[in-house]
Design a protein around this motif. Sequence first.
Motif, PDB file in Angstrom:
ATOM      1  N   SER A  64      -6.755  45.430  17.842  1.00 17.14           N
ATOM      2  CA  SER A  64      -5.916  44.261  17.606  1.00 17.14           C
ATOM      3  C   SER A  64      -4.541  44.681  17.088  1.00 17.14           C
ATOM      4  N   GLY A  79      -6.175  47.043  28.182  1.00 21.47           N
ATOM      5  CA  GLY A  79      -6.822  45.732  28.105  1.00 21.47           C
ATOM      6  C   GLY A  79      -6.217  44.767  29.090  1.00 21.47           C
ATOM      7  N   GLU A  80      -5.698  43.646  28.622  1.00 21.21           N
ATOM      8  CA  GLU A  80      -5.074  42.635  29.480  1.00 21.21           C
ATOM      9  C   GLU A  80      -3.572  42.805  29.591  1.00 21.21           C
ATOM     10  N   ASN A  81      -3.028  43.845  29.022  1.00 18.23           N
ATOM     11  CA  ASN A  81      -1.594  44.101  29.113  1.00 18.23           C
ATOM     12  C   ASN A  81      -1.254  44.714  30.471  1.00 18.23           C
ATOM     13  N   SER A  82      -0.036  44.423  30.964  1.00 20.63           N
ATOM     14  CA  SER A  82       0.375  44.909  32.288  1.00 20.63           C
ATOM     15  C   SER A  82       0.915  46.328  32.248  1.00 20.63           C
ATOM     16  N   GLU A  93       2.472  39.962  13.548  1.00 18.24           N
ATOM     17  CA  GLU A  93       2.829  38.597  13.207  1.00 18.24           C
ATOM     18  C   GLU A  93       4.240  38.462  12.644  1.00 18.24           C
ATOM     19  N   TYR A 152      -7.791  47.858  24.312  1.00 16.13           N
ATOM     20  CA  TYR A 152      -9.205  48.173  24.398  1.00 16.13           C
ATOM     21  C   TYR A 152      -9.385  49.638  24.031  1.00 16.13           C
ATOM     22  N   GLN A 154       5.079  46.795  27.504  1.00 14.80           N
ATOM     23  CA  GLN A 154       5.025  45.364  27.203  1.00 14.80           C
ATOM     24  C   GLN A 154       3.634  45.014  26.654  1.00 14.80           C
ATOM     25  N   ILE A 155       3.366  45.462  25.451  1.00 12.74           N
ATOM     26  CA  ILE A 155       2.075  45.207  24.820  1.00 12.74           C
ATOM     27  C   ILE A 155       2.134  43.857  24.102  1.00 12.74           C
ATOM     28  N   MET A 156       1.367  42.892  24.622  1.00  7.73           N
ATOM     29  CA  MET A 156       1.317  41.555  24.028  1.00  7.73           C
ATOM     30  C   MET A 156      -0.104  41.151  23.604  1.00  7.73           C
ATOM     31  N   GLU A 157      -1.100  41.821  24.161  1.00 11.52           N
ATOM     32  CA  GLU A 157      -2.503  41.495  23.893  1.00 11.52           C
ATOM     33  C   GLU A 157      -3.187  42.685  23.218  1.00 11.52           C
ATOM     34  N   PRO A 158      -4.336  42.460  22.593  1.00 10.57           N
ATOM     35  CA  PRO A 158      -5.054  43.569  21.954  1.00 10.57           C
ATOM     36  C   PRO A 158      -5.404  44.671  22.942  1.00 10.57           C
TER      37      PRO A 158
END
Length: 488
Positions: free
Chosen positions: A221, A181-184, A225, A194, A188-192
């Motif tokens: 997702s 997805g939008e992770n680099s 948290e 895909y 370093q997974i910070m965003e959901p």
Amino acid sequence: MAGEICFIIFILSAGYFLWADRFWKGDGRAEAEGWAKGKSWYHIFANGVLFLLSVGREHFGIQLKGERLEIMKKLYVGKGEKDIYFAHYIKSGSVLSATIMLCLLSVSIGGLVVQEGQLLEGYFLKREGVLGQEKTVALSASMDGEEKEVSIEVPHIQYSTKELPVKFQEAKDYVKHSYLGENSSPEQIMEPLYLAERIPGSAIEVEWQLGADGIIQEDGSLSNEELDKGCQTEITAVFTYGEETELMALQITVLPKKKTEKEKGWERWEQCMEEAQEESSTQEYLELPGQVDGKEISYKERQINIANVILGLSFFAVAAIFLFQEEKLRKGIAEREKEMRADYPEFAEYFVLLIGAGMSIKGAWERIVRDYQETKRAEKKHYVYEEMMVSVYEMENGMAEARAYELFGKRTGLLQYMKFCTMIVQNLRKGSEDLLVLLEYEVDDAFRERKEAAKALGEEAGTKLLMPMMLMLVIVFAMILYSAFYNM
């Protein structure tokens, strides 16, 4: 249930209106038929409404009173309370009855519409043929007394192919380039994520094994948290085509999450669902899990009760019709006042011309009414002249001339007419040689007020035209600027 009840009410109502139209011979039927003449459908309801109005008036004493009656008299010039009561409410009641009947019929038809169910025998969903499409079925699953809304994908029947190695490799390449997805990077997974379910341009289907920890949700997702440090987990992409399956494991850093027993139960249900999908991929029916960890599971389809929806809309429609009738009455009063204000200068000038020609006040009054009946009334009815006709009838029936003029001014409810009537009444009672002069001054004032009103309307129209003029100016500027830059 709502559809059946509304159908019964519709049949009873239709029978009532048919009885009233064909067999009822009560007082006022001729007037109701006369009002409905020329209106294609009003006569169907007019007699039925008239019967209800008559019952309400005779047995319950329903009448127009007070301010409501005074307002209605302004629109129904020269009519008494009883005539106004029937004339107005036959019309409104017919429109309202037609709306209610249409709503009842709609609800009844809506109740007959049965949605085609896809859940068979409580645990089976029928697949499409080999050339069909994948479909999603929304169900309500119940486990241990708790219900959960779930969406189940039912793939079409699969078949083998010789291109599987190439297609599987294309699918793996696509997932490798898109799952982050939008992770680099996977570390370093910070965003959901895909998590693709299908490969574009390919028949390969993808399922994801996310592990029992539930860190990664089915939609990609993250449940991170409450985590304060990173950890690694593995997700597996399961590529399926027909009976062939290949796996691709992906290592990513995620954080653990504590789950309730109910959440774990539903997660186990999802795993059982995936296993059922794999086991029955070549079968005609997909069997849903009946038990999870010893707990019984039941299913039912979520359906919309069309009859209830139409019934709710019908209430709004009936209320809207009622409010529309009241708004129509209010606008009628406003239009009457506007028309009478506009007619005042012409009325006053004509009256002064006749008085100046030597006619008496009563003679001038009757002459104006007679001219109106012969010419203007055929083209359009004017409230001021209709009120003058009422005054003529009152004088012919023995009412004093001065009293008839006073009541005329009171019925109009406008200051100009009341002032005008006051002057001619004072002349009748006390005598005055300068009546003609006073009336001429009044005519001058009336035309001066008409000019001011016309000027105000012109300014209002100019204000309304301001926005279109500004838009035209913007368009002209845009065309000029476009031509200037285009020629550079």
